[in-house]
Design an enzyme around this catalytic site. Sequence first.
Site, PDB file in Angstrom:
ATOM      1  N   GLU A   1       0.881  -1.162   0.000  1.00  0.00           N
ATOM      2  CA  GLU A   1       0.000   0.000   0.000  1.00  0.00           C
ATOM      3  C   GLU A   1       0.914   1.205   0.000  1.00  0.00           C
ATOM      4  O   GLU A   1       1.579   1.485   0.992  1.00  0.00           O
ATOM      5  CB  GLU A   1      -0.918  -0.054   1.231  1.00  0.00           C
ATOM      6  CG  GLU A   1      -2.171   0.757   1.019  1.00  0.00           C
ATOM      7  CD  GLU A   1      -2.013   2.133   1.579  1.00  0.00           C
ATOM      8  OE1 GLU A   1      -1.529   3.010   0.819  1.00  0.00           O
ATOM      9  OE2 GLU A   1      -2.351   2.337   2.742  1.00  0.00           O
TER      10      GLU A   1
ATOM     11  N   CYS B   1      -2.118   8.685   2.908  1.00  0.00           N
ATOM     12  CA  CYS B   1      -1.853   8.253   1.537  1.00  0.00           C
ATOM     13  C   CYS B   1      -3.040   8.576   0.639  1.00  0.00           C
ATOM     14  O   CYS B   1      -2.883   8.800  -0.541  1.00  0.00           O
ATOM     15  CB  CYS B   1      -1.507   6.776   1.499  1.00  0.00           C
ATOM     16  SG  CYS B   1      -2.451   5.816   2.651  1.00  0.00           S
TER      17      CYS B   1
ATOM     18  N   GLU C   1       4.119  12.819  -4.301  1.00  0.00           N
ATOM     19  CA  GLU C   1       3.368  12.889  -3.050  1.00  0.00           C
ATOM     20  C   GLU C   1       4.100  13.802  -2.064  1.00  0.00           C
ATOM     21  O   GLU C   1       5.248  13.551  -1.713  1.00  0.00           O
ATOM     22  CB  GLU C   1       3.263  11.473  -2.474  1.00  0.00           C
ATOM     23  CG  GLU C   1       2.419  11.385  -1.239  1.00  0.00           C
ATOM     24  CD  GLU C   1       2.276   9.942  -0.749  1.00  0.00           C
ATOM     25  OE1 GLU C   1       3.313   9.250  -0.611  1.00  0.00           O
ATOM     26  OE2 GLU C   1       1.145   9.506  -0.518  1.00  0.00           O
TER      27      GLU C   1
HETATM   28  P1  NAI Z   1       9.402   4.677   4.234  1.00  0.00           P
HETATM   29  O1  NAI Z   1       8.790   3.926   3.124  1.00  0.00           O
HETATM   30  O2  NAI Z   1      10.879   4.750   4.309  1.00  0.00           O
HETATM   31  O3  NAI Z   1       8.900   4.093   5.644  1.00  0.00           O
HETATM   32  C1  NAI Z   1       7.800   3.218   5.853  1.00  0.00           C
HETATM   33  C2  NAI Z   1       8.244   1.986   6.649  1.00  0.00           C
HETATM   34  O4  NAI Z   1       9.182   1.251   5.859  1.00  0.00           O
HETATM   35  C3  NAI Z   1       8.973   2.291   7.956  1.00  0.00           C
HETATM   36  O5  NAI Z   1       8.634   1.307   8.916  1.00  0.00           O
HETATM   37  C4  NAI Z   1      10.429   2.147   7.578  1.00  0.00           C
HETATM   38  O6  NAI Z   1      11.271   1.839   8.657  1.00  0.00           O
HETATM   39  C5  NAI Z   1      10.366   0.987   6.600  1.00  0.00           C
HETATM   40  N1  NAI Z   1      11.496   0.889   5.663  1.00  0.00           N
HETATM   41  C6  NAI Z   1      12.271   1.898   5.169  1.00  0.00           C
HETATM   42  N2  NAI Z   1      13.231   1.400   4.350  1.00  0.00           N
HETATM   43  C7  NAI Z   1      13.056   0.057   4.315  1.00  0.00           C
HETATM   44  C8  NAI Z   1      13.725  -1.008   3.646  1.00  0.00           C
HETATM   45  N3  NAI Z   1      14.773  -0.777   2.842  1.00  0.00           N
HETATM   46  N4  NAI Z   1      13.268  -2.275   3.830  1.00  0.00           N
HETATM   47  C9  NAI Z   1      12.202  -2.516   4.617  1.00  0.00           C
HETATM   48  N5  NAI Z   1      11.552  -1.558   5.292  1.00  0.00           N
HETATM   49  C10 NAI Z   1      11.953  -0.278   5.149  1.00  0.00           C
HETATM   50  O7  NAI Z   1       8.785   6.137   4.211  1.00  0.00           O
HETATM   51  P2  NAI Z   1       9.417   7.495   4.826  1.00  0.00           P
HETATM   52  O8  NAI Z   1      10.809   7.673   4.342  1.00  0.00           O
HETATM   53  O9  NAI Z   1       9.179   7.545   6.267  1.00  0.00           O
HETATM   54  O10 NAI Z   1       8.499   8.569   4.116  1.00  0.00           O
HETATM   55  C11 NAI Z   1       8.794   9.006   2.800  1.00  0.00           C
HETATM   56  C12 NAI Z   1       7.532   9.265   2.026  1.00  0.00           C
HETATM   57  O11 NAI Z   1       6.819   8.051   1.838  1.00  0.00           O
HETATM   58  C13 NAI Z   1       6.543  10.175   2.701  1.00  0.00           C
HETATM   59  O12 NAI Z   1       6.866  11.522   2.536  1.00  0.00           O
HETATM   60  C14 NAI Z   1       5.280   9.792   1.995  1.00  0.00           C
HETATM   61  O13 NAI Z   1       5.226  10.447   0.752  1.00  0.00           O
HETATM   62  C15 NAI Z   1       5.441   8.304   1.755  1.00  0.00           C
HETATM   63  N6  NAI Z   1       4.721   7.509   2.783  1.00  0.00           N
HETATM   64  C16 NAI Z   1       3.537   6.959   2.444  1.00  0.00           C
HETATM   65  C17 NAI Z   1       2.799   6.277   3.401  1.00  0.00           C
HETATM   66  C18 NAI Z   1       1.492   5.673   3.076  1.00  0.00           C
HETATM   67  O14 NAI Z   1       0.615   5.633   3.932  1.00  0.00           O
HETATM   68  N7  NAI Z   1       1.310   5.115   1.909  1.00  0.00           N
HETATM   69  C19 NAI Z   1       3.244   6.175   4.789  1.00  0.00           C
HETATM   70  C20 NAI Z   1       4.561   6.724   5.027  1.00  0.00           C
HETATM   71  C21 NAI Z   1       5.243   7.387   4.044  1.00  0.00           C
END
Ligand code: NAI
Length: 505
Positions: free
Chosen positions: A273, A307, A408
């Site tokens: 998602e 999101c 986004e």
């Molecule tokens: P992210 O995708 O890095 O973080 C989400 C989760 O993934 C966290 O638990 C993080 O620790 C984990 N994660 C990060 N790198 C990973 C890897 N290589 N392998 C496995 N897990 C990993 O998102 P971030 O950097 O916090 O936010 C960046 C952008 O992502 C936001 O500005 C937003 O645009 C988007 N985002 C979208 C979300 C949604 O609800 N679809 C939620 C959070 C962020």
Amino acid sequence: MSSASDDVSQSKETILSRHREAAAEVVPDHTQMYIGGEWQAAASGETFDTLDPTTGEVLASVARGGAEDVDRAVEAAWEAFDEEWADTTESERQAVLLEIADRVEEHAEELAKLETLDNGKTLMEARIDMGSTAEQFRYFAGAIEIDRGQTESGDGYHGQVIKEPYGVVGQIIPWNFPLTMASWKLAPALAAGNCSVIKPAEQTPLSLLRLMEIVGDVVPDGVVNVVTGYGEEAGEPISTHEDVRKIAFTGSTTVGKQIMRNAADTVTDVTLELGGKSPIVVHEDADPHEAVETIAFAIFANTGECCEAGSRLFVHEDVADAVLEGLQGAAEGMTVGDPLDEETDLGPKVSREQVERTMEYLESAKEGGAEFLAGGDAPDDEALEDGCFVAPTLVEGLDHDHEAVQEEIFGPVLEVFRWEDYDEMIELANDVDYGLAGGVITNDIEKADRTARDIEAGYIWVNTWHEMSPGLPYGGYKQSGIGREMSVDTLDHYTQTKSIKYGLD
Ligand code: NAI
Ligand code: MG
């Protein structure tokens, strides 16, 4: 803009002492990992800090998990699966899920306060999150009854289709709805009979840890294992682990793509998602006053960290002036401030890094010739200067292919476009890589139906936004993801289908 300092009770000192007091009350005692039913430090012995984005203060130091901890968690999960959980009946698992739901409700106020401290969302928003968290566990306790497989008989044979759990699943959670997103993943996984290794986001690990304190005696040891830590250190080892049979991820598209690539090596099932850039289409017959209310909620709820936020507005020229004037008033009239204060409409973003990301987009929008109808910066308020605040922002005049429109932003920032020709408008509305959600504002049922079908997205709202009900599948088209959550369909993502054919000749 009305802001916290209009009110003398909202000085920096008052906010700080209110937050320290609340933290003393609700931050959990255990901030280690929860593995095999025990609280365990990281194998490395290291910790990381989670901050309160309203004040910038450290809320707690949490175990900094790594590959070795993930190995331990996966092992504990398989042991629990093999020795106990795989043999439970549906009604035994139902009882566990229903008890979790009851306890979330009993502790809702405390959990909401903790979520507000760790994430920055307003207390009112956090209370809504707790309601939907309980609702998820209850829904899947019921849904598992429906998903029972089937039988099929013919001449000389009897056939049976059964659904079996994967065993151990890996679940990676974002920071925007920390406990709710965990419930979206845990409830179907457990209902279907799986054990989970779950990682909360490093910005917001506390509510899930507190939940495990609250339900530790209900959930058998090893059925839910919480590994805390950073994405690359603790998330990646979950998504690449050979003994994890399914991965569910919510977060950025970049990481989602990486997880999908990793999953290819072990041919592991994935549901994703990811982000969104959802269009709001306002038709010429819309009531401007009602439209403003829906649009403001679509973009500013949860400080834009959704999101499914409605972040691109396509408003018909006939009502554009009235709608934009109303929106300007709504944005400027919002109370931006301490999310623990019941009067606050808009809390801080989750982290300094997220503020910087938003500001970079606003800077680039300025360079791209944007006109700011509201906001565009941090709120002008000394009481909020240590927090991660961004003022509600309305942007007009950007080309649709500008990066601030295509990507986004995940903040309280709405981009505005006026239209007259429906076909040209729909083409633009669909001209992004994302397809999570969309919406239409009109009182004409035919227009509503046509636009709902024309928008390429997995979830469409008509005259409302953000409302989700278990039973209506949630998930994205295009690069917004794979799979659906919140419905009976979700159980398909947590089970494997087996056909058994008996020859009777
Ligand atoms: P992210 O995708 O890095 O973080 C989400 C989760 O993934 C966290 O638990 C993080 O620790 C984990 N994660 C990060 N790198 C990973 C890897 N290589 N392998 C496995 N897990 C990993 O998102 P971030 O950097 O916090 O936010 C960046 C952008 O992502 C936001 O500005 C937003 O645009 C988007 N985002 C979208 C979300 C949604 O609800 N679809 C939620 C959070 C962020
Ligand atoms: Mg935090």
